[in-house]
Design an enzyme around this catalytic site. Structure first.
Site, PDB file in Angstrom:
ATOM      1  N   ARG A 152      10.813   6.242   2.924  1.00  0.00           N
ATOM      2  CA  ARG A 152      11.035   7.688   2.861  1.00  0.00           C
ATOM      3  C   ARG A 152      11.787   8.198   4.086  1.00  0.00           C
ATOM      4  O   ARG A 152      12.545   9.166   4.003  1.00  0.00           O
ATOM      5  CB  ARG A 152       9.705   8.392   2.678  1.00  0.00           C
ATOM      6  CG  ARG A 152       9.088   8.150   1.295  1.00  0.00           C
ATOM      7  CD  ARG A 152       7.628   8.514   1.275  1.00  0.00           C
ATOM      8  NE  ARG A 152       7.441   9.913   1.650  1.00  0.00           N
ATOM      9  CZ  ARG A 152       6.281  10.400   2.097  1.00  0.00           C
ATOM     10  NH1 ARG A 152       5.231   9.599   2.242  1.00  0.00           N
ATOM     11  NH2 ARG A 152       6.189  11.678   2.402  1.00  0.00           N
TER      12      ARG A 152
ATOM     13  N   ARG B 150       0.852  -1.197   0.000  1.00  0.00           N
ATOM     14  CA  ARG B 150       0.000   0.000   0.000  1.00  0.00           C
ATOM     15  C   ARG B 150       0.883   1.240   0.000  1.00  0.00           C
ATOM     16  O   ARG B 150       1.573   1.523   0.978  1.00  0.00           O
ATOM     17  CB  ARG B 150      -0.931   0.004   1.210  1.00  0.00           C
ATOM     18  CG  ARG B 150      -1.991  -1.087   1.163  1.00  0.00           C
ATOM     19  CD  ARG B 150      -3.071  -0.871   2.208  1.00  0.00           C
ATOM     20  NE  ARG B 150      -2.514  -0.930   3.556  1.00  0.00           N
ATOM     21  CZ  ARG B 150      -3.231  -0.720   4.661  1.00  0.00           C
ATOM     22  NH1 ARG B 150      -4.516  -0.413   4.579  1.00  0.00           N
ATOM     23  NH2 ARG B 150      -2.666  -0.805   5.853  1.00  0.00           N
TER      24      ARG B 150
ATOM     25  N   ASP C 197       1.813   5.349  -0.203  1.00  0.00           N
ATOM     26  CA  ASP C 197       1.290   6.592   0.364  1.00  0.00           C
ATOM     27  C   ASP C 197       0.908   7.578  -0.735  1.00  0.00           C
ATOM     28  O   ASP C 197       1.241   7.394  -1.904  1.00  0.00           O
ATOM     29  CB  ASP C 197       2.335   7.237   1.281  1.00  0.00           C
ATOM     30  CG  ASP C 197       2.623   6.412   2.517  1.00  0.00           C
ATOM     31  OD1 ASP C 197       1.750   5.627   2.912  1.00  0.00           O
ATOM     32  OD2 ASP C 197       3.727   6.558   3.076  1.00  0.00           O
TER      33      ASP C 197
END
Length: 262
Positions: A195, A47, A49
């Site tokens: 990230r 999934r 972002d």
């Protein structure tokens, strides 16, 4: 059915459905339900972002045997918006689970420290960094993060979810065009992990932090306040690996177990 797909994440609020927001899952499920006249519920390998792209995303869906699998990508191409595409569809064993059967996910993060910024044609998938970056120092720091660890310092916690992951590759390469690509692979990633790792390495690359700093955060028992999450648009999910068909069920069972550090 296994679906292999890609999307430009710029105009999406991530993969997962959200009320009153445009998401990849919402667009795909709604479009497939309309085309097939069946209620479609997708399970995805990773999934992503809001703003994150994918060139090698994988999902699965259970559908009646009468569905024309081979013709589905062409039918969907006529109905889907231009920023998401299903490249292939094929029947897979019932044990296939896009999320739990996956062996590893591969991401790439693009960043440029060129004085002029990102190339205009790549501005939507390349981060423009305003200061010079030392790739050698970033790779030394990256090497200290490899292996199985509790990456809670680099993750946004979710209730009941483990933050133990095996980071299998974290390597940065400066290409001939000057763009730095970070290659990141792991058996799985927790929320915002990639990230956050990139954000920590950027701090090392510009000289604000020592090469030992990102690795030292692995001893923390909570999220590190000093780690900045890198912008989403530089990140893309590029591939998901799966085992042989005979090992799908065993892999899914092993993945569902909550891991603890040995």
């Amino acid at each position: 059915m296994r679906l292999d797909l890609a999307y430009d994440g710029t105009e999406f609020s991530g993969w997962a459905r959200q009320p009153s927001r445009r998401t990849v899952c919402g667009v795909l499920e709604d479009t497939m339900s309309m085309v097939l006249r069946e209620d479609v519920v997708l399970t995805v390998a990773g999934r992503t972002d809001a703003g994150v792209h994918a060139s090698g995303q994988v999902a699965h869906v259970d559908l009646p045997a009468a569905v024309d699998v081979a013709g589905l990508p062409k039918r969907l191409a006529r109905a889907l918006p231009s920023d998401v595409r299903v490249f292939s569809a094929r029947v897979v064993p019932e044990a296939f689970d896009a999320r739990f059967s996956a062996l590893r996910r591969h991401y790439e993060y693009r960043v440029t420290d060129a004085a002029f910024g990102a190339h205009p044609l790549r501005r939507l998938d390349t981060l423009a960094w305003p200061r010079p970056l030392d790739v050698s120092a970033m790779n030394v720091a990256a090497g200290l993060l490899l292996g199985e660890h509790d990456f809670c310092a680099f993750c946004k916690r979710r209730e009941g979810a483990t933050t133990i992951r095996e980071l299998q590759r974290l390597e940065l390469v400066r290409g001939g065009d000057g763009v730095i690509t970070a290659f990141v692979s792991a058996d799985a990633f927790c929320h915002s992990m990639v990230r956050s790792l990139i954000g920590a390495l950027l701090a090392v690359g510009e000289g604000r932090k020592a090469v030992e700093w990102p690795g030292s955060l692995l001893s923390l028992s909570g999220r590190a306040s000093g780690v900045t999450v890198a912008p989403a648009h530089g990140l893309a999910l590029v591939r998901v690996d799966f085992p042989d068909e005979s090992e799908l069920a065993a892999r899914a069972e092993a993945t569902r177990r909550v891991r603890t550090l040995s």
